[in-house]
Motif scaffolding. Structure first.
Motif, PDB file in Angstrom:
ATOM      1  N   LEU A  67     -19.153 -19.381  35.456  1.00 34.99           N
ATOM      2  CA  LEU A  67     -18.067 -18.977  34.553  1.00 34.99           C
ATOM      3  C   LEU A  67     -16.759 -19.600  35.026  1.00 34.99           C
ATOM      4  O   LEU A  67     -16.289 -19.305  36.133  1.00 34.99           O
ATOM      5  N   GLU A  68     -16.199 -20.473  34.204  1.00 34.56           N
ATOM      6  CA  GLU A  68     -14.880 -21.031  34.505  1.00 34.56           C
ATOM      7  C   GLU A  68     -13.837 -20.113  33.878  1.00 34.56           C
ATOM      8  O   GLU A  68     -13.938 -19.755  32.699  1.00 34.56           O
ATOM      9  N   VAL A  69     -12.865 -19.711  34.693  1.00 30.87           N
ATOM     10  CA  VAL A  69     -11.831 -18.789  34.179  1.00 30.87           C
ATOM     11  C   VAL A  69     -10.799 -19.615  33.409  1.00 30.87           C
ATOM     12  O   VAL A  69      -9.814 -20.119  33.968  1.00 30.87           O
ATOM     13  N   SER A  70     -11.073 -19.752  32.120  1.00 31.64           N
ATOM     14  CA  SER A  70     -10.226 -20.554  31.229  1.00 31.64           C
ATOM     15  C   SER A  70      -9.038 -19.713  30.756  1.00 31.64           C
ATOM     16  O   SER A  70      -8.899 -18.534  31.096  1.00 31.64           O
ATOM     17  N   LYS A  71      -8.177 -20.320  29.949  1.00 31.12           N
ATOM     18  CA  LYS A  71      -7.009 -19.601  29.390  1.00 31.12           C
ATOM     19  C   LYS A  71      -7.476 -18.403  28.566  1.00 31.12           C
ATOM     20  O   LYS A  71      -6.877 -17.319  28.647  1.00 31.12           O
ATOM     21  N   VAL A  72      -8.567 -18.577  27.814  1.00 34.87           N
ATOM     22  CA  VAL A  72      -9.098 -17.484  26.978  1.00 34.87           C
ATOM     23  C   VAL A  72      -9.535 -16.314  27.861  1.00 34.87           C
ATOM     24  O   VAL A  72      -9.204 -15.152  27.588  1.00 34.87           O
ATOM     25  N   ILE A  73     -10.278 -16.612  28.951  1.00 38.14           N
ATOM     26  CA  ILE A  73     -10.765 -15.556  29.855  1.00 38.14           C
ATOM     27  C   ILE A  73      -9.590 -14.901  30.578  1.00 38.14           C
ATOM     28  O   ILE A  73      -9.567 -13.666  30.748  1.00 38.14           O
ATOM     29  N   GLN A  74      -8.583 -15.686  30.963  1.00 41.86           N
ATOM     30  CA  GLN A  74      -7.390 -15.116  31.621  1.00 41.86           C
ATOM     31  C   GLN A  74      -6.717 -14.093  30.715  1.00 41.86           C
ATOM     32  O   GLN A  74      -6.335 -13.003  31.161  1.00 41.86           O
ATOM     33  N   ASP A  75      -6.563 -14.453  29.435  1.00 41.97           N
ATOM     34  CA  ASP A  75      -5.923 -13.530  28.476  1.00 41.97           C
ATOM     35  C   ASP A  75      -6.727 -12.247  28.341  1.00 41.97           C
ATOM     36  O   ASP A  75      -6.161 -11.142  28.273  1.00 41.97           O
ATOM     37  N   LEU A  76      -8.076 -12.377  28.308  1.00 43.88           N
ATOM     38  CA  LEU A  76      -8.927 -11.190  28.170  1.00 43.88           C
ATOM     39  C   LEU A  76      -8.838 -10.299  29.409  1.00 43.88           C
ATOM     40  O   LEU A  76      -8.871  -9.072  29.297  1.00 43.88           O
ATOM     41  N   ILE A  77      -8.709 -10.907  30.608  1.00 42.29           N
ATOM     42  CA  ILE A  77      -8.552 -10.103  31.841  1.00 42.29           C
ATOM     43  C   ILE A  77      -7.246  -9.316  31.758  1.00 42.29           C
ATOM     44  O   ILE A  77      -7.215  -8.101  32.018  1.00 42.29           O
ATOM     45  N   ASN A  78      -6.166  -9.982  31.379  1.00 38.45           N
ATOM     46  CA  ASN A  78      -4.852  -9.315  31.297  1.00 38.45           C
ATOM     47  C   ASN A  78      -4.812  -8.226  30.230  1.00 38.45           C
ATOM     48  O   ASN A  78      -4.064  -7.266  30.340  1.00 38.45           O
ATOM     49  N   LYS A  79      -5.651  -8.397  29.178  1.00 44.39           N
ATOM     50  CA  LYS A  79      -5.691  -7.399  28.095  1.00 44.39           C
ATOM     51  C   LYS A  79      -6.654  -6.255  28.410  1.00 44.39           C
ATOM     52  O   LYS A  79      -6.883  -5.390  27.567  1.00 44.39           O
ATOM     53  N   TYR A 101     -17.980 -11.651  28.152  1.00 40.00           N
ATOM     54  CA  TYR A 101     -19.248 -12.395  28.184  1.00 40.00           C
ATOM     55  C   TYR A 101     -19.437 -13.196  26.900  1.00 40.00           C
ATOM     56  O   TYR A 101     -19.829 -14.369  26.920  1.00 40.00           O
ATOM     57  N   ALA A 102     -19.127 -12.543  25.759  1.00 40.45           N
ATOM     58  CA  ALA A 102     -19.264 -13.203  24.448  1.00 40.45           C
ATOM     59  C   ALA A 102     -18.318 -14.411  24.359  1.00 40.45           C
ATOM     60  O   ALA A 102     -18.689 -15.482  23.864  1.00 40.45           O
ATOM     61  N   ALA A 103     -17.092 -14.224  24.864  1.00 37.53           N
ATOM     62  CA  ALA A 103     -16.107 -15.317  24.826  1.00 37.53           C
ATOM     63  C   ALA A 103     -16.569 -16.482  25.711  1.00 37.53           C
ATOM     64  O   ALA A 103     -16.439 -17.643  25.338  1.00 37.53           O
ATOM     65  N   ALA A 104     -17.127 -16.152  26.897  1.00 38.85           N
ATOM     66  CA  ALA A 104     -17.602 -17.192  27.821  1.00 38.85           C
ATOM     67  C   ALA A 104     -18.757 -17.979  27.202  1.00 38.85           C
ATOM     68  O   ALA A 104     -18.799 -19.216  27.286  1.00 38.85           O
TER      69      ALA A 104
END
Length: 574
Positions: free
Chosen positions: A519-531, A539-542
């Protein structure tokens, strides 16, 4: 014992049966659901069959029925080797050791005996019945020896004379058995040795390719001597039987050098001993050898070249996390980079890397070690395991201040690692900002290259898989990533399992490899962590961004015939 294909070759070469007859016998054996060898022994005597085998292998046949082998000859071949590889000594000259075997082409074992004894090994074929009788002589010899030791040291009633423990540890049969157990474990590629006392005897098991298997049973009266010997070698207290103890020792021989971690545990029938074998000469494997596919390799290589951030490797105990970290570290290990590690224990020695081992007894913990490493001007830091909030906080702060950090975590998949760090007290923004990539992994056994057998999934098997996995979704992912052709379904492809042969001890498997989820922590995953998004959403986003889930990687390797579906189920089924 011979597999069906080899036995057909032996009988065909001998000309005992016409090809048509041989085909009929093979079909009849299959119908009876017995091995061809078992079926043929109804048609001819055991001696006749194995004489034909000797002719086929071009080695002499020896009839060992009723032969009593000298004890000093038996001592030349350790009992675990004799039992596991069906190979026994029966005679010896000044420069020659004569051995009897069922498979004279077991070259690895024969070479091992040649190096161990320094003698020219001459191989003969014998019958399984005669071979079993010789192996029984080991048991009788051991039992008699330990009865003599028990009388001499006053341990015959199971009561240990504490003053004679050190003397007991020096007795030749005890020394020889412990040496044999260690030597054989190295030869078999075992990672752990379990010595388990029961009410009647002592069972020895090896963990090979992640699976425990019995290798020998020792007489109960051997227990005090074996425990004492291992304690002496690993500097443990001989007279302490009520508390667990931890120690270590080193063993070496031609071509190997191992560090052995020893752990003792008081149980109902004595002390159980587990020895972990760590090779000091093993080289870090390449990422390709570990089983990473091209997509995973591209992601990893891109992220390990970043100047700062954290790379996590996660998975359960014994899933190969440390091996992966060392392989990744070896790619960055150059004279221009300062790499420091804090580990428990140091499993591999790496030239050019500063490796430290934690010692909680004197207060040298992961957190303290990590703080110290930050004052050592490192470029790259490896933390053996992040176990607590303090270590997690120091590691993330190090990543934020310009260091590249490698670490392991205990979580089930890549996405779960992110909330796990938050639970440890690391602020969400810090988790999102510092995590570069997370590798989740499991180890699966590889199908033996000498006996792969193809099969197709039945409707019943497909239904059973559907109860564990979302098969339609998994099939779509496999097609998306090119592991299945467009429109192809799982019941249309060949899967494989190992039939079992001499080379794999009839296990069907030989060696292990990893299955991965990166799993690469992309901009999309970063936003989901912060939210504070849920694991399911992340998982679905990844997956949407192209991540190959660990189950998909496992199925892809099963489709390629590298491993079996049974192995994927064993390590991924929740």
């Amino acid at each position: 014992m011979y597999n069906d294909a080899l036995l057909q070759k032996i009988l065909q070469t001998a000309g005992t049966f016409k090809p048509a007859e041989l085909k009929e016998h093979a079909a009849a054996a299959k119908e009876k659901r017995v091995r061809l060898e078992e079926y043929m022994l109804e048609k001819m005597s055991e001696e006749t069959l194995f004489r034909l085998a000797a002719d086929y292998f071009k080695v002499p046949f020896v009839d060992l029925k009723g032969v009593q082998v000298r004890k000093d000859f038996l001592d030349l071949v350790p009992e675990p080797i004799a039992t596991t590889h069906e190979i026994v000594p029966f005679d010896k000259g000044e420069k020659i050791l004569k051995i009897a075997a069922l498979d004279p082409e077991d070259l690895q074992t024969i070479e091992f005996l040649r190096r161990k004894t320094g003698l020219d090994v001459q191989v003969h074929v014998t019958t399984p019945t005669a071979l079993r009788e010789i192996i029984k002589q080991y048991k009788r010899s051991l039992k008699a020896e330990f009865e003599d030791i028990a009388k001499a040291t006053g341990t015959e009633n199971g009561e240990v004379d504490q003053s004679k423990l050190r003397e007991l540890a020096q007795d030749l049969p005890v020394v020889r058995i412990v040496e044999s157990l260690l030597e054989h474990a190295v030869f078999e590629g075992a990672s752990d040795i379990h010595i388990e006392p029961s009410e009647q005897d002592v069972v020895v098991r090896y963990r090979v390719d992640g699976i425990l298997r019995n290798v020998m049973t020792l007489p109960k009266n051997s227990q005090p001597g074996i425990v004492a010997r291992i304690k002496v070698l690993s500097n443990l207290k001989l007279d302490e039987h009520r508390l667990p103890q931890d120690g270590r020792m080193k063993i070496s021989g031609p071509g190997y050098k191992y560090s052995v971690r020893v752990s003792t545990l008081p149980v109902m029938d004595g002390e159980k001993i587990v020895m972990r074998l760590l090779s000091e000469t093993a080289q870090a494997l390449s990422l390709e050898q570990l089983g990473f596919n091209q997509q995973h390799l591209d992601l990893l290589k891109r992220n390990i070249m970043k100047p700062h951030g954290i790379i996590f490797v996660t998975g359960p105990t014994g899933s190969g996390k440390t091996t992966t970290l060392y392989s990744v570290l070896s790619l960055r290990n150059t004279p221009g980079v300062n790499i420091s590690t804090i580990e428990d224990p140091v499993e591999y020695r790496m030239t050019g890397v500063n490796q430290s081992q934690v010692n909680p007894k004197i207060g040298f913990t992961f957190a303290i070690g990590l703080r110290t490493l930050l004052r050592q001007d490192p470029n790259i830091i490896m933390v053996g395991e992040i176990r607590d909030g303090e270590t997690a906080e120091i590691a993330t702060n190090a990543a934020m201040t310009g260091h590249l950090v490698f670490a392991t975590l205990h979580t089930n998949d890549s996405v779960t690692s992110l909330p796990r760090l938050v639970d440890m007290g690391v602020p969400r923004f810090l988790v999102a900002f510092t995590c570069n990539i997370i590798v989740a992994q499991r180890l699966v056994r590889k199908i033996c290259k000498n006996c792969p057998t193809p099969y197709k999934l039945t409707k019943v098997q497909l239904k059973e898989l559907s109860e564990v996995y979302d098969v339609p979704h998994l099939t779509d992912l496999l097609r998306r990533d090119g592991f299945l052709e467009s429109g192809q379904t799982l019941d249309e492809v060949d899967f494989f399992h190992g039939a079992g042969c001499k080379q794999c001890n009839n296990e069907g498997y030989k060696g292990r490899m990893g299955i991965y989820e990166v799993l690469e922590v992309s901009k999309v995953i970063q936003d989901l962590i912060n939210k504070n998004a849920s694991n399911t959403e992340m998982y679905a986003a990844a997956e949407k961004e192209g991540m190959i889930p660990i189950v998909e990687d496992g199925f892809a390797k099963a489709i390629k015939g590298v491993t079996s579906l049974e192995e994927i189920l064993r390590v991924t089924k929740e």
